[in-house]
Design an enzyme around this catalytic site. Sequence first.
Site, PDB file in Angstrom:
ATOM      1  N   HIS A  13     -16.511  26.942  -8.307  1.00 27.31           N
ATOM      2  CA  HIS A  13     -16.302  27.202  -9.732  1.00 27.31           C
ATOM      3  C   HIS A  13     -14.985  27.945  -9.924  1.00 27.31           C
ATOM      4  CE1 HIS A  13     -17.095  28.225 -13.886  1.00 27.31           C
ATOM      5  NE2 HIS A  13     -16.710  29.457 -13.605  1.00 27.31           N
ATOM      6  N   LEU A  29       6.576  -3.998   5.682  1.00 27.96           N
ATOM      7  CA  LEU A  29       5.117  -4.145   5.751  1.00 27.96           C
ATOM      8  C   LEU A  29       4.487  -3.414   4.556  1.00 27.96           C
ATOM      9  CD1 LEU A  29       4.558  -3.609   9.586  1.00 27.96           C
ATOM     10  CD2 LEU A  29       4.389  -5.761   8.317  1.00 27.96           C
TER      11      LEU A  29
END
Length: 466
Positions: free
Chosen positions: A444, A41
Site C-alpha cells: 500500500h 532479427l
Amino acid sequence: MSDSSTFDVAIIGGGPGGYVAAIRCAQLGLKTALVEKRAALGGTCLNIGCIPSKALLHTSEQFHFAAHQAAASGVEIEGKVSLNLETVMAKKDKVVTQLTGGVDMLVKKRGITRFNGHGTLLGDGKIAVDEKEALSAKHIILATGSAVVDLPFLPQDGETVVSSDQAIAFDSVPENLVVIGAGAIGLELGSVWARYGSKVTVLEFLPNIAAGCDTDVSKLLERCFKKQGIKIYTDAKVTGTKEIDGKLNVVAERKGKELAVPADKILVAVGRKPYTDKLGLDTVGITPDKRGFIEIDDHFKTSAAGVYAIGDIVRGPMLAHKAEEEGVAIAELLAGKAGHVNYDVIPNVIYTEPEVAGVGITEAQAKEKGIAIKVGKFPLQANGRAIASDATDGMVKIIACAETDKILGGQIVAKGASEMISEIVTHMEYGGSAEDLGRTVHAHPTISEAIKEAGLAVDGAAIHSL
Ligand SMILES: Cc1cc2nc3c(=O)[nH]c(=O)nc-3n(C[C@H](O)[C@H](O)[C@H](O)COP(=O)(O)OP(=O)(O)OC[C@H]3O[C@@H](n4cnc5c(N)ncnc54)[C@H](O)[C@@H]3O)c2cc1C
C-alpha cells in the site's frame, strides 16, 4: 549437402516466435539454423510493431504531460513546449537498434547459424535462401509472421493511406488523422498522434471499440478517449474517400447516414493476415486455410512430416508473447521434452492511456458459453494511489466460477495495467480463486490493490467500496 549446412532444426522467420525457438533449440543442444530476410532479427515485434509503437507511446506521453498537464501539477515550463519529431523518431530507432542488436548477439553467442535472405521450402527437409539451395534440416519450423490487411476499396499507397508500418515513422504531425479500426494498433497509434497534436478520428465497424473486451470496459475506454479529444465513431462502415471542398474525406455509413471525416493521413488498422509469400508450402503439400493460416495439431505439426509452424501464421491471438511461448514449446518438444502452452492465460494489452489488459474469458463470453459466474469490480476512483497519481480513470474486474470461485478471467483498465495483469495471469496459471486474490497481501498504496479489492468484491467483501 555439407555438414556445415545440415541441421537438426531450421527456422524460417526471425521474429519473437522464430528467434526464441532458435535460442531454446540451441540451449537444448540442437544444431540450429535461423533464416531471416530482414537484415535485423526481431521480426515485426522489434522492428515495426510492439517496440517502436511503445517507444512512441512513451515519448508522446511525456510531450503531452509537458504541454498540457505539467502546470496543474505545479511544474512551470517557461515558454512554449514544442515538439522535435526528428529527435522522437531517432530515439525510437535507437531503441529498436539496441534491441535487435541484442537479439543478434544472443543468437551468435548460442552458436545458431544465421542465414540472411528469403527462405523457401524445397521439400525433403531442404531450404533455399534467396532462391539458392542453402541448407537442410531434420525439422523445419515456420515462423514467418503476418502482414497488414488492406481494404480493397482503399488501397494503401504508403503516403496518404497508410498502415502501422508508416504510422510509426511519419515525418510531420498530420493535422487530421483518420484511423480505421479501433483495435490495439489503431488505438495506440491514434493516441500517439493525438498527443502530438493531430485531430484524430477513429472509425470502427463494430458497436464497441477494443473488440474482445467486455462492453463496460470498452465503454469506459471510449469515454477516456473522448476526454482526450479523440473522436470515436462506432457502427461506422467505411466505404471509401471523396473530396469535399477540395479536401480529402473518409466516408462511412453510420446509422443510415453518411459520415464524412477530413483526413490528411488515413491509418488502416483493420487487422493482420498470415504471411506465407514464396514460402514454398506447395513443395511439402501444405495448403493454408481460407484465411491463410497454416493448420497445426496440438504439437505444432503441420500436414507435412517434419514441418512445424508457430506464431502469427497459426491460430490463436497474433501476439508476440504467444509466439514466444510457442517457440519455447516447439523447441522443447523437438528435444524430447514436454513443451506446452497454456492458451487459457494469454494476456492481451492495449497500451493507451489508461491501458487495458485482459486475460481469460470475459463476462460476455461466460454468458455465451453458459458458464455460471460471479463478478467482482473495483473502480480506481476508490484507490488511494490512483487518486495521488491523477490516474483514477479505470477499474478492475474479476470473473470467477460461481461454483468453485476459480478465476476464469480478469480485465484491468488502469495506468500500468500491462504490468498489473501478470498478477491475475499468475493466479490463473496456478488455478487460483478470487478469494486467493483477495487474501493476497498487496503493498500500500498501489494501484494493484484494486485487483485485491476486485477479488474481494466477487464475494461482496471489498473493503474500500460499497
Ligand atoms: C504496430 C504493431 C504493434 C504491435 N504491438 C504488439 C504488442 O504490444 N504486444 C504484442 O504482443 N504484439 C504486438 N504486435 C504483434 C506482434 O508484433 C506479432 O504478434 C509478433 O511479432 C508475431 O511474431 P512472429 O514471430 O510470429 O512473426 P513476426 O514478428 O512477423 O516475424 C516473422 C519474421 O519472418 C520473416 N520472414 C517472413 N517470411 C520469410 C521468409 N520466407 N524467409 C525469411 N524470413 C521470412 C519476416 O521478415 C519477419 O522478420 C504488434 C504488431 C504491430 C504491427
